[in-house]
Design an enzyme around this catalytic site. Structure first.
Site, mmCIF file in Angstrom:
data_model
loop_
_atom_site.group_PDB
_atom_site.id
_atom_site.type_symbol
_atom_site.label_atom_id
_atom_site.label_comp_id
_atom_site.label_asym_id
_atom_site.label_seq_id
_atom_site.Cartn_x
_atom_site.Cartn_y
_atom_site.Cartn_z
ATOM 1 N NE ARG A 1 -3.856 -2.204 2.290
ATOM 2 C CZ ARG A 1 -3.640 -3.170 3.188
ATOM 3 N NH1 ARG A 1 -2.649 -3.052 4.055
ATOM 4 N NH2 ARG A 1 -4.415 -4.226 3.209
ATOM 5 C CE LYS B 1 -2.985 12.731 -15.060
ATOM 6 N NZ LYS B 1 -3.473 12.850 -16.443
ATOM 7 C CD GLU C 1 3.254 15.371 -23.454
ATOM 8 O OE1 GLU C 1 2.716 16.346 -22.893
ATOM 9 O OE2 GLU C 1 2.641 14.313 -23.687
ATOM 10 C CE LYS D 1 2.307 16.903 -15.661
ATOM 11 N NZ LYS D 1 2.671 15.613 -16.252
ATOM 12 C CD GLU E 1 -6.355 14.206 -14.955
ATOM 13 O OE1 GLU E 1 -6.207 13.103 -14.443
ATOM 14 O OE2 GLU E 1 -5.942 14.494 -16.071
ATOM 15 N NE ARG F 1 -2.688 16.233 -13.236
ATOM 16 C CZ ARG F 1 -2.013 15.545 -12.342
ATOM 17 N NH1 ARG F 1 -2.251 15.730 -11.072
ATOM 18 N NH2 ARG F 1 -1.112 14.671 -12.710
ATOM 19 C CG ASN G 1 -5.067 15.244 -20.254
ATOM 20 O OD1 ASN G 1 -4.019 14.628 -20.189
ATOM 21 N ND2 ASN G 1 -5.966 15.235 -19.278
ATOM 22 C CG HIS H 1 -2.492 14.088 -23.928
ATOM 23 N ND1 HIS H 1 -1.836 15.255 -24.256
ATOM 24 C CD2 HIS H 1 -1.580 13.327 -23.255
ATOM 25 C CE1 HIS H 1 -0.598 15.212 -23.780
ATOM 26 N NE2 HIS H 1 -0.418 14.064 -23.167
ATOM 27 C CG HIS I 1 -4.749 8.952 -24.923
ATOM 28 N ND1 HIS I 1 -5.251 9.098 -23.650
ATOM 29 C CD2 HIS I 1 -3.419 9.185 -24.814
ATOM 30 C CE1 HIS I 1 -4.276 9.407 -22.823
ATOM 31 N NE2 HIS I 1 -3.153 9.476 -23.509
ATOM 32 C CG HIS J 1 2.264 9.524 -25.013
ATOM 33 N ND1 HIS J 1 0.891 9.410 -24.982
ATOM 34 C CD2 HIS J 1 2.564 10.613 -24.257
ATOM 35 C CE1 HIS J 1 0.386 10.370 -24.238
ATOM 36 N NE2 HIS J 1 1.387 11.125 -23.787
#
Lengths: 367, 367
Positions: B128, B150, B192, B234, B244, B248, B252, B255, B259, B272
Site C-alpha cells: 500500500r 500520475k 510535450e 506543469k 485532476e 489540470r 491533456n 491527448h 490517445h 506517445h
C-alpha cells in the site's frame, strides 16, 4: 455498567477532513433508498459482489439504487480468499471498461472482506480513483473493513501485498445480512470484535463477556452495539495514524501469527478471523513470556475466544515455517518480525521478540 | 526577451505539503552520489529499468547508490509501451517479494515514461505504498512524468486505465542520458515541451521557436531550460488541481485525439509524443472551427511541431473509429467526449464538440 442496547439504526462518523464518511448500522438498511442519500451523483453504478451473496442481496440493492443511478451494472466474482488475486480483480476492470464506466461511476462492494478489498482496490485504481461504497455482509467486514481504508489483493508470496489506502464514501452495515452468515463466519467476525478489548477497552471486553451468548445467537441489538463500538475504537486508532506509521499497528493484534497460519495452510483453509482468534492466543502467550500480563488474563481471553467458537490451538506447521512466514509479513522491517503484544489489559504495543521465545510460544500453542 | 541559458544544474521545487519534492536537472547527475542525498533511509533499494536502458545506465546508478543502501537490487523489464501491463508490473512485485523488500524499501524508476509509470504504480501499491524516485532518461519522461504523480498501466480496452496518483520523493533528470535517445524519441519529448506554449505561456513558445534547432541538436543548455520551464508550468497547473478535477485537464491538450491514434494503431506503433504532436494539430483545427483561434495561429504551431520532427497528419482510422476510441477515454463523461481546445494563444479550456465538427477536423487531418 452494561451499555444500553437498541434496535434503532446507529451511526459512526469517521472524521478524515475532505474524505470523511459515515458508517450506518442497522437491520434492513440495504433495501432502504434512504441509506444511499447524499452519495456522489453519477450516471452509472457498478455493484461488485460474489456468487454466494448475489442470490441473497443483489436484487434488493439494485432495487434500492435504481432511483439514484440511470444504470446499475453488476459483476459477480467467484467466492473465496483464494480468488483475491489479480485475475479476479481484473474481472472488475473488465466490467467497468466493457460498460464504458467513467471516473464518476460509483462502485458498491456488496459482500465480505474479500469483495470489499477487491472492489476497494479496483475503485482506488480505476482511472486512478472513482468513488466507492462498502456494503459489508459479514460481521468481520462490518467491524474490520468499515474503518481504515485498507484495500488489497494477495500475491502468491504474501497476503495483502498489493493495494492502496482508499476511503469509502459511505459504509452501510445491514445487520439483517448476518442472519444468513454461516456460523464459522460469525465466529470469525467475533474474533475482531473481541480483539478491541485487550488492545484498547476492557470495559467493552467485560460487555462482550456478558453478551457473548446473545452475539452468537445473532441478536440484532447486541450485534449493533458490537459493530458500533468496534468501529468507534478502530476509528479512534486510525484517526491518529491513517497511514499506519505507528499506533495503528496495534490493530494487528493476533495478525502476525494469524497471517502465518493462513499462508502456511494455504489461504482459504482457515478463515481470516479464525486465524486471528488463534493468533491472539499466541500473541497473549508471547506477552505473558515477556512478563507483561499474567496467566489468568491469558486464560480469561482464551476462554472468551473459545466461547465465540474460535480455534485456540494452531496448526503444526513447524516453528521454522512460522518464523519464515512471519518474516515476509508487511509488518516486519529488514527481516525483524514485529509483534503486537498486550502491555497490560486494555493497552497494546509493538515489540520484537527472540526466535527462541517465539519457538516456546509456538510449541505451547500448536499441535 | 530570450531566457538566459546555463549549463549548471537547475532545480524545481514541487510544493505539495508533506509530499513536496525537488526535481534536479543537469548533465551527469545520475552518477553523482550527491544527487541522492536526503532520500528516505532504508536497508534496501530496487532499481526498476528496462532492457534498453540497463546496459547504458544501470551500473552507474547502482554505483552512485551503493553508499546509501546496504543492498541495491534491480529488475530489468522488457522495453516498450506494449509491455505496460499487469504481467510486466507483476515482475516488479515478484522482485520485491523475492528479495524480502519491506515497506521502507525505495524504488528507483530508471528509464522512460513506461518504466516510470510502472515503477510508480508498483511503489504506490506494494504494501500500500513505498517511497519511489524518478530517474527519467527520455525527454518525454523528464518533462511529463516528473510532475503530477500520475502512474498507471494499460488495459486491453484502454490506455492508463489502472493506476494511482502517487508522488515521488525526488526526480533526477540527467540531461546526459538524452545523448543516447533515438531521434524519434527526442521529437516525441519535444511535443510535450511545445504543448506548454499554446496552453499556458506564449513567451515560452517564442523561445522554443527561436531555439528549436538547438533543442533538436540536444544542446544541454537549451534542453535544461526546456525541461525546467516545462516542469515549472506543469507544476503550476498541477499545484492548483492535484487530483485532476478541473484545470489540470488542459495538460491533456492533444491527448484525446492522440490517445485515439495510439489505441487505433495499437499501442507502441506511434510513440506517445508523436500521437500527441499530431493530436495537437487536430485540437488546434477544432479550436479554429469553434471560432477560437485563427488559421495563422494553427499554421504557426503546426509548423513548429513539424520542425520538431513530429507527424502532423493522422492515420486514416475512419472517423467512426476515432469517435468510438475517444468516447472510452478517461476524460469523457457519460459518453461525452471532452476536448482541450485553445481559447486564445496561451490559454486552454475544456469543451464538448459535436460529432459533425469532429468529423470535419478528422477529414482535414488524416490520410
Amino acid at each position: 455498567m452494561p451499555a444500553p442496547l437498541s434496535d434503532s439504526p446507529q451511526q459512526v462518523h469517521i472524521a478524515l477532513g475532505d474524505r470523511s464518511y459515515d458508517i450506518r448500522i442497522g437491520a434492513g438498511l440495504l433495501a432502504e433508498a434512504a441509506s444511499w442519500d447524499g452519495l456522489p451523483a453519477a450516471a452509472t453504478a457498478l455493484i461488485v459482489t460474489n456468487t454466494t451473496v448475489a442470490p441473497l442481496y443483489l436484487a434488493a440493492l439494485r432495487h434500492a439504487l435504481a432511483g439514484r443511478y440511470r444504470t446499475v451494472f453488476d459483476v459477480v466474482l467467484p467466492d473465496g480468499e483464494q480468488h483475491k488475486d489479480w485475475s479476479t480483480l481484473n474481472l472488475i476492470f473488465d466490467a467497468l471498461l466493457a460498460h464504458g464506466c467513467d471516473r464518476k461511476t460509483v462502485l458498491f462492494a456488496l459482500g465480505g472482506g474479500v469483495v470489499g478489498d477487491m472492489a476497494g482496490f479496483a475503485a482506488a485504481s480505476y482511472m486512478r480513483g472513482v468513488p466507492f461504497v462498502q456494503v459489508p455482509t459479514t460481521l468481520l467486514a462490518q467491524v474490520d473493513s468499515s474503518v481504515g481504508g485498507k484495500t488489497a489483493i494477495n500475491h502468491p508470496l504474501g497476503k495483502n501485498m498489493i493495494g492502496a489506502f482508499y476511503q469509502p464514501a459511505r459504509v452501510v452495515c445491514d445487520l439483517a445480512t448476518l442472519k444468513t452468515l454461516p456460523a464459522r463466519e460469525l465466529s470469525a467476525g467475533l474474533a475482531e470484535v473481541i480483539k478491541y478489548g485487550p488492545i484498547a477497552d476492557m470495559a467493552f471486553f467485560d460487555w462482550i463477556e456478558a453478551n457473548i451468548d446473545a452475539l452468537v445467537a445473532r441478536e440484532p441489538a447486541a450485534l449493533a452495539h458490537a459493530v458500533k463500538r468496534s468501529c468507534e475504537i478502530k476509528a479512534d486508532v486510525v484517526g491518529q495514524d491513517e497511514r499506519e506509521a505507528g499506533l495503528r499497528a496495534i490493530l494487528n493484534f493476533g495478525h502476525t501469527f494469524g497471517h502465518a497460519i493462513e499462508a502456511g495452510l494455504g489461504f482459504g483453509e482457515w478463515l481470516h478471523g479464525e486465524a486471528v482468534g488463534c493468533g491472539m492466543v499466541m500473541a497473549l502467550r508471547l506477552s505473558q513470556r515477556l512478563g507483561l500480563v499474567d496467566a489468568a488474563f491469558v486464560q480469561r481471553v482464551t476462554a472468551l475466544i473459545a466461547r465465540a467458537g474460535l480455534p485456540t490451538v494452531g496448526p503444526a506447521l513447524g516453528a521454522d515455517r512460522y518464523l519464515e512466514l512471519m518474516r515476509v509479513d508487511k509488518k516486519s522491517e529488514a527481516g525483524q518480525i514485529r509483534f503486537v503484544v498486550i502491555e497490560r489489559p486494555g493497552q497494546a504495543a509493538v515489540r520484537g521478540a527472540s526466535d527462541d521465545l517465539v519457538r516456546e510460544v509456538l510449541a505451547a500453542s500448536t499441535r
